[in-house]
Design a protein around this motif. Structure first.
Motif, PDB file in Angstrom:
ATOM      1  N   GLY A  59      -1.287 -11.681  75.344  1.00  0.00           N
ATOM      2  CA  GLY A  59      -0.922 -13.501  75.442  1.00  0.00           C
ATOM      3  C   GLY A  59      -2.326 -14.048  74.649  1.00  0.00           C
ATOM      4  N   VAL A  60      -3.567 -12.772  74.357  1.00  0.00           N
ATOM      5  CA  VAL A  60      -4.098 -12.986  72.887  1.00  0.00           C
ATOM      6  C   VAL A  60      -3.373 -14.279  72.192  1.00  0.00           C
ATOM      7  N   THR A  61      -1.922 -13.555  71.092  1.00  0.00           N
ATOM      8  CA  THR A  61      -1.335 -14.113  70.346  1.00  0.00           C
ATOM      9  C   THR A  61      -0.809 -15.305  70.259  1.00  0.00           C
ATOM     10  N   LEU A  62      -0.612 -15.800  71.919  1.00  0.00           N
ATOM     11  CA  LEU A  62      -0.659 -17.116  71.803  1.00  0.00           C
ATOM     12  C   LEU A  62      -1.928 -18.110  72.251  1.00  0.00           C
ATOM     13  N   CYS A  63      -3.101 -17.294  72.582  1.00  0.00           N
ATOM     14  CA  CYS A  63      -4.181 -18.564  72.280  1.00  0.00           C
ATOM     15  C   CYS A  63      -4.756 -18.064  70.768  1.00  0.00           C
ATOM     16  N   ARG A  64      -3.920 -17.202  69.674  1.00  0.00           N
ATOM     17  CA  ARG A  64      -4.344 -18.058  68.369  1.00  0.00           C
ATOM     18  C   ARG A  64      -3.956 -18.720  67.993  1.00  0.00           C
ATOM     19  N   THR A  65      -2.767 -18.834  68.601  1.00  0.00           N
ATOM     20  CA  THR A  65      -1.244 -19.729  68.313  1.00  0.00           C
ATOM     21  C   THR A  65      -1.881 -21.143  68.147  1.00  0.00           C
ATOM     22  N   LEU A  66      -2.741 -21.366  69.681  1.00  0.00           N
ATOM     23  CA  LEU A  66      -3.253 -22.782  70.161  1.00  0.00           C
ATOM     24  C   LEU A  66      -4.326 -23.049  68.691  1.00  0.00           C
ATOM     25  N   ARG A  67      -5.063 -22.544  68.906  1.00  0.00           N
ATOM     26  CA  ARG A  67      -6.337 -22.565  68.630  1.00  0.00           C
ATOM     27  C   ARG A  67      -5.637 -22.874  66.903  1.00  0.00           C
ATOM     28  N   ALA A  68      -4.364 -21.809  66.348  1.00  0.00           N
ATOM     29  CA  ALA A  68      -4.300 -22.610  64.816  1.00  0.00           C
ATOM     30  C   ALA A  68      -3.573 -24.018  64.669  1.00  0.00           C
ATOM     31  N   ARG A  69      -3.128 -24.020  65.308  1.00  0.00           N
ATOM     32  CA  ARG A  69      -2.339 -25.654  66.386  1.00  0.00           C
ATOM     33  C   ARG A  69      -3.323 -26.580  66.381  1.00  0.00           C
ATOM     34  N   GLY A  70      -4.722 -26.282  66.396  1.00  0.00           N
ATOM     35  CA  GLY A  70      -6.045 -27.433  66.531  1.00  0.00           C
ATOM     36  C   GLY A  70      -5.758 -27.704  68.211  1.00  0.00           C
ATOM     37  N   GLN A  71      -4.944 -26.915  68.847  1.00  0.00           N
ATOM     38  CA  GLN A  71      -5.458 -26.900  70.645  1.00  0.00           C
ATOM     39  C   GLN A  71      -6.492 -26.858  71.316  1.00  0.00           C
ATOM     40  N   GLN A  72      -7.253 -27.642  71.996  1.00  0.00           N
ATOM     41  CA  GLN A  72      -8.515 -27.265  72.102  1.00  0.00           C
ATOM     42  C   GLN A  72      -8.701 -27.126  73.378  1.00  0.00           C
ATOM     43  N   VAL A  73      -7.176 -27.043  74.670  1.00  0.00           N
ATOM     44  CA  VAL A  73      -6.955 -26.494  75.697  1.00  0.00           C
ATOM     45  C   VAL A  73      -8.167 -25.717  76.414  1.00  0.00           C
ATOM     46  N   PRO A  74      -8.909 -25.927  77.095  1.00  0.00           N
ATOM     47  CA  PRO A  74      -9.855 -24.333  77.693  1.00  0.00           C
ATOM     48  C   PRO A  74      -8.731 -23.826  78.409  1.00  0.00           C
TER      49      PRO A  74
END
Length: 226
Positions: A59-74
């Motif tokens: 799941g940490v990988t998905l979190c990094r992917t979201l942030r790299a895409r600029g998605q700031q969803v909590p």
């Protein structure tokens, strides 16, 4: 409020979905990293509850992917990993909170509400290009004030273009982020969805906004384009 629950344990997921819906939340469920990545890209969520261990990845990988895409969803990490290093890794990857299993539903609910209160101050901005408006929070698209009904894939395509107005968005990126596949294998699918999106956008009036850049991808015309 719309929540994405990422949990591969079907029984646990069913209980959480039922409990959250009883509290008035709209809940989408994903059971794998791939499903969660697509759901997070195609649909705008107010919050993600993310299991740390999934059958096809971390799941940490998905979190990094979201942030790299600029998605700031909590993001609230929900996992059985309780070591200090695991908590640090999750938070450093961009998670906003970390709750270990087993847990009480009341505590989860309190943490979710606290994250949502904070996120109200940082909701994603409305994207605007010419007379076209896309609201990631409400999933509404209008042109010249008239609403446009889009499918989830069409919304994701338009959002990808509007995040980078005037820039070419490569087919490969769209293939990977929206369809999770080889762009050569799904070229016709991309073109079919883009053609439908164009017709809906242009039918609302005004000049054509979406341009195909041969051999590269697509772009949303900027204000200075003829």
């Amino acid at each position: 409020m719309r929540i994405l629950l990422v949990e591969d344990d079907r029984k646990a997921a069913a209980l959480l979905v039922r409990g959250l819906r009883e509290e008035g939340f709209v809940v989408d469920h994903a059971a794998s990293l791939a499903e969660a990545d697509e759901a997070a890209f195609v649909t705008t969520h107010d919050l993600i509850v993310l299991d740390g261990m999934l059958p096809d990845g971390d799941g940490v990988t998905l979190c990094r992917t979201l942030r790299a895409r600029g998605q700031q969803v909590p993001v609230l990490m929900l996992t059985a990993r309780d070591a200090l290093s695991d908590r640090v890794d999750g938070l450093n990857a961009g998670a906003d909170d970390y709750l270990t299993k087993p847990f009480e539903f009341e505590e989860l609910l309190a943490r979710l509400r606290a994250l949502l209160r904070r996120s109200d101050m940082t909701r994603p901005p409305v994207l605007v290009a010419d007379d076209l408006r896309l609201d990631p929070a409400s999933l509404q698209v209008t042109r010249a004030g008239r609403p446009i009904e889009l499918t989830p894939k069409e919304f994701a395509l338009l959002q990808a273009l509007m995040r980078q107005p005037g820039a070419v968005v490569p087919r490969q990126r769209l293939a990977e982020q929206i369809w999770h596949g080889d762009p050569l294998a799904i070229d016709n699918l991309i073109d079919a969805h883009m053609s439908k999106l164009r017709r809906k956008i242009d039918a609302a009036g005004g000049r054509p906004l979406i341009e195909t850049v041969r051999g590269r991808g697509f772009r949303l015309r900027g204000p200075d384009d003829a």
